[in-house]
Write a protein that holds these residues in place. Structure first.
Motif, PDB file in Angstrom:
ATOM      1  N   LEU A 116       2.554  67.099  46.718  1.00  0.00           N
ATOM      2  CA  LEU A 116       3.237  67.546  45.508  1.00  0.00           C
ATOM      3  C   LEU A 116       4.548  66.809  45.226  1.00  0.00           C
ATOM      4  O   LEU A 116       4.852  66.541  44.061  1.00  0.00           O
ATOM      5  N   PRO A 117       5.361  66.464  46.220  1.00  0.00           N
ATOM      6  CA  PRO A 117       6.555  65.677  45.888  1.00  0.00           C
ATOM      7  C   PRO A 117       6.216  64.387  45.146  1.00  0.00           C
ATOM      8  O   PRO A 117       6.871  64.038  44.153  1.00  0.00           O
ATOM      9  N   ASP A 118       5.184  63.676  45.583  1.00  0.00           N
ATOM     10  CA  ASP A 118       4.775  62.448  44.900  1.00  0.00           C
ATOM     11  C   ASP A 118       4.191  62.744  43.517  1.00  0.00           C
ATOM     12  O   ASP A 118       4.432  61.998  42.565  1.00  0.00           O
ATOM     13  N   LEU A 119       3.411  63.827  43.408  1.00  0.00           N
ATOM     14  CA  LEU A 119       2.801  64.156  42.122  1.00  0.00           C
ATOM     15  C   LEU A 119       3.871  64.565  41.106  1.00  0.00           C
ATOM     16  O   LEU A 119       3.765  64.229  39.921  1.00  0.00           O
ATOM     17  N   LYS A 120       4.886  65.277  41.553  1.00  0.00           N
ATOM     18  CA  LYS A 120       5.970  65.646  40.646  1.00  0.00           C
ATOM     19  C   LYS A 120       6.757  64.408  40.210  1.00  0.00           C
ATOM     20  O   LYS A 120       7.148  64.293  39.041  1.00  0.00           O
ATOM     21  N   GLU A 121       6.981  63.488  41.133  1.00  0.00           N
ATOM     22  CA  GLU A 121       7.680  62.254  40.778  1.00  0.00           C
ATOM     23  C   GLU A 121       6.842  61.389  39.841  1.00  0.00           C
ATOM     24  O   GLU A 121       7.390  60.553  39.113  1.00  0.00           O
ATOM     25  N   ALA A 122       5.532  61.576  39.850  1.00  0.00           N
ATOM     26  CA  ALA A 122       4.661  60.810  38.959  1.00  0.00           C
ATOM     27  C   ALA A 122       4.769  61.267  37.507  1.00  0.00           C
ATOM     28  O   ALA A 122       4.353  60.545  36.593  1.00  0.00           O
ATOM     29  N   LEU A 123       5.332  62.460  37.271  1.00  0.00           N
ATOM     30  CA  LEU A 123       5.464  62.971  35.916  1.00  0.00           C
ATOM     31  C   LEU A 123       6.558  62.217  35.159  1.00  0.00           C
ATOM     32  O   LEU A 123       7.683  62.053  35.643  1.00  0.00           O
ATOM     33  N   ALA A 124       6.226  61.809  33.946  1.00  0.00           N
ATOM     34  CA  ALA A 124       7.240  61.275  33.046  1.00  0.00           C
ATOM     35  C   ALA A 124       8.147  62.421  32.599  1.00  0.00           C
ATOM     36  O   ALA A 124       7.779  63.595  32.730  1.00  0.00           O
ATOM     37  N   PRO A 125       9.334  62.135  32.065  1.00  0.00           N
ATOM     38  CA  PRO A 125      10.154  63.212  31.511  1.00  0.00           C
ATOM     39  C   PRO A 125       9.359  64.015  30.476  1.00  0.00           C
ATOM     40  O   PRO A 125       8.737  63.449  29.575  1.00  0.00           O
ATOM     41  N   GLY A 126       9.343  65.332  30.656  1.00  0.00           N
ATOM     42  CA  GLY A 126       8.562  66.188  29.775  1.00  0.00           C
ATOM     43  C   GLY A 126       7.096  66.288  30.143  1.00  0.00           C
ATOM     44  O   GLY A 126       6.339  67.036  29.515  1.00  0.00           O
ATOM     45  N   GLY A 127       6.666  65.559  31.171  1.00  0.00           N
ATOM     46  CA  GLY A 127       5.275  65.612  31.611  1.00  0.00           C
ATOM     47  C   GLY A 127       4.924  66.951  32.223  1.00  0.00           C
ATOM     48  O   GLY A 127       5.800  67.673  32.721  1.00  0.00           O
ATOM     49  N   ALA A 183      -4.934  80.600  42.384  1.00  0.00           N
ATOM     50  CA  ALA A 183      -3.576  80.417  41.879  1.00  0.00           C
ATOM     51  C   ALA A 183      -3.609  79.324  40.820  1.00  0.00           C
ATOM     52  O   ALA A 183      -4.239  78.274  41.011  1.00  0.00           O
ATOM     53  N   THR A 184      -2.932  79.566  39.696  1.00  0.00           N
ATOM     54  CA  THR A 184      -2.882  78.611  38.592  1.00  0.00           C
ATOM     55  C   THR A 184      -1.442  78.427  38.153  1.00  0.00           C
ATOM     56  O   THR A 184      -0.716  79.412  37.972  1.00  0.00           O
ATOM     57  N   ILE A 185      -1.046  77.171  37.995  1.00  0.00           N
ATOM     58  CA  ILE A 185       0.302  76.902  37.497  1.00  0.00           C
ATOM     59  C   ILE A 185       0.268  75.797  36.448  1.00  0.00           C
ATOM     60  O   ILE A 185      -0.525  74.854  36.551  1.00  0.00           O
ATOM     61  N   VAL A 186       1.095  75.961  35.433  1.00  0.00           N
ATOM     62  CA  VAL A 186       1.354  74.924  34.441  1.00  0.00           C
ATOM     63  C   VAL A 186       2.872  74.764  34.416  1.00  0.00           C
ATOM     64  O   VAL A 186       3.598  75.730  34.154  1.00  0.00           O
ATOM     65  N   ALA A 187       3.373  73.570  34.737  1.00  0.00           N
ATOM     66  CA  ALA A 187       4.810  73.374  34.897  1.00  0.00           C
ATOM     67  C   ALA A 187       5.226  72.027  34.305  1.00  0.00           C
ATOM     68  O   ALA A 187       4.501  71.041  34.438  1.00  0.00           O
ATOM     69  N   ARG A 188       6.405  72.003  33.690  1.00  0.00           N
ATOM     70  CA  ARG A 188       6.869  70.826  32.939  1.00  0.00           C
ATOM     71  C   ARG A 188       8.076  70.191  33.617  1.00  0.00           C
ATOM     72  O   ARG A 188       8.945  70.877  34.157  1.00  0.00           O
ATOM     73  N   ASN A 189       8.115  68.886  33.555  1.00  0.00           N
ATOM     74  CA  ASN A 189       9.201  68.114  34.157  1.00  0.00           C
ATOM     75  C   ASN A 189      10.421  68.112  33.225  1.00  0.00           C
ATOM     76  O   ASN A 189      10.726  67.123  32.565  1.00  0.00           O
ATOM     77  N   THR A 190      11.077  69.277  33.147  1.00  0.00           N
ATOM     78  CA  THR A 190      12.290  69.436  32.348  1.00  0.00           C
ATOM     79  C   THR A 190      13.252  70.340  33.103  1.00  0.00           C
ATOM     80  O   THR A 190      12.880  70.996  34.073  1.00  0.00           O
ATOM     81  N   GLY A 191      14.476  70.394  32.633  1.00  0.00           N
ATOM     82  CA  GLY A 191      15.460  71.271  33.230  1.00  0.00           C
ATOM     83  C   GLY A 191      16.381  71.827  32.164  1.00  0.00           C
ATOM     84  O   GLY A 191      16.396  71.363  31.030  1.00  0.00           O
ATOM     85  N   GLY A 192      17.165  72.828  32.534  1.00  0.00           N
ATOM     86  CA  GLY A 192      18.101  73.417  31.590  1.00  0.00           C
ATOM     87  C   GLY A 192      17.749  74.848  31.265  1.00  0.00           C
ATOM     88  O   GLY A 192      16.632  75.304  31.498  1.00  0.00           O
ATOM     89  N   GLY A 193      18.727  75.557  30.688  1.00  0.00           N
ATOM     90  CA  GLY A 193      18.557  76.985  30.467  1.00  0.00           C
ATOM     91  C   GLY A 193      17.809  77.355  29.210  1.00  0.00           C
ATOM     92  O   GLY A 193      17.297  78.467  29.098  1.00  0.00           O
TER      93      GLY A 193
END
Length: 203
Positions: A116-127, A183-193
């Motif tokens: 998962l660390p590599d897969l998360k890093e593979a996401l473009a911004p907003g991916g 278990a199912t997850i949908v998660a986006r490569n973004t941050g902020g409140g």
């Protein structure tokens, strides 16, 4: 027996068939996914990769089994989609995933917490990461027979809390008289409140 040999033999077994429809998170959250490039992890016979290609994505689809990938290529050719998918035979434990390359990363029923660390890093911004896998449950009679290949409750959620979680659930499904705990997850490569979130799909 190594993984490649094991899965080649499984795909040669006429009684072993994977689902043909794409994973639930891809189907249910298709409208929330950004356009562009996609990465399908452990693609098998290509159900998710073909769904993404048909939706306009350029797809990299990786699997250890050459037999499974041959079937995926045949399906792609039948649907005139082969030019939109790069079928890659590789062991995911050693495959080098490019960083910030994909707008969608899809994982279905492949235990990949260590990746998962590599897969998360593979996401473009907003991916967006779409992931589903079997859970440990006394009710489940579908999926891996060994709990080592299942997630414990909240394993998947805890592993992606550095992304924006758009949807997460742990649920039981009954299909064809057999029970799965998933278990199912949908998660986006973004941050902020303050962010946008998709509406919960209608049942």
């Amino acid at each position: 027996m190594d993984d490649r040999t094991y899965w080649d033999e499984r795909y040669r077994d006429a009684t072993f068939r994977l689902p043909e429809e794409p994973s639930r998170p891809l189907r249910e959250f298709a409208d929330a996914l950004p356009e562009g490039r996609a990465f399908d992890v452990a693609t098998g016979t290509g159900r998710n990769a073909l769904f993404l290609a048909a939706a306009g994505y350029e797809v990299d689809a990786v699997d250890v089994s050459g037999v499974g990938l041959d079937e995926a290529r045949e399906r792609a050719a039948e649907r005139d989609l082969d030019g939109h998918v790069d079928w890659i035979q590789a062991d995911l434990d050693t495959y080098c995933v490019p960083e910030s390359a994909y707008d969608v990363v899809s994982v279905s029923f492949y235990r990949a917490l260590e990746l998962l660390p590599d897969l998360k890093e593979a996401l473009a911004p907003g991916g967006v990461l779409c992931y589903e896998h079997h859970l440990r449950s006394p009710e489940a009679d579908r999926g891996p027979s060994d709990d080592r290949h299942r997630f414990r409750s909240n394993d998947l959620l805890r592993a992606v809390l550095d992304l924006t979680v758009l949807h997460y659930e742990e649920t039981t499904r009954v299909e064809d008289g057999r029970t799965s705990a998933v278990a199912t997850i949908v998660a986006r490569n973004t941050g902020g409140g303050s962010q946008t979130y998709p509406r919960r799909p209608a049942e």
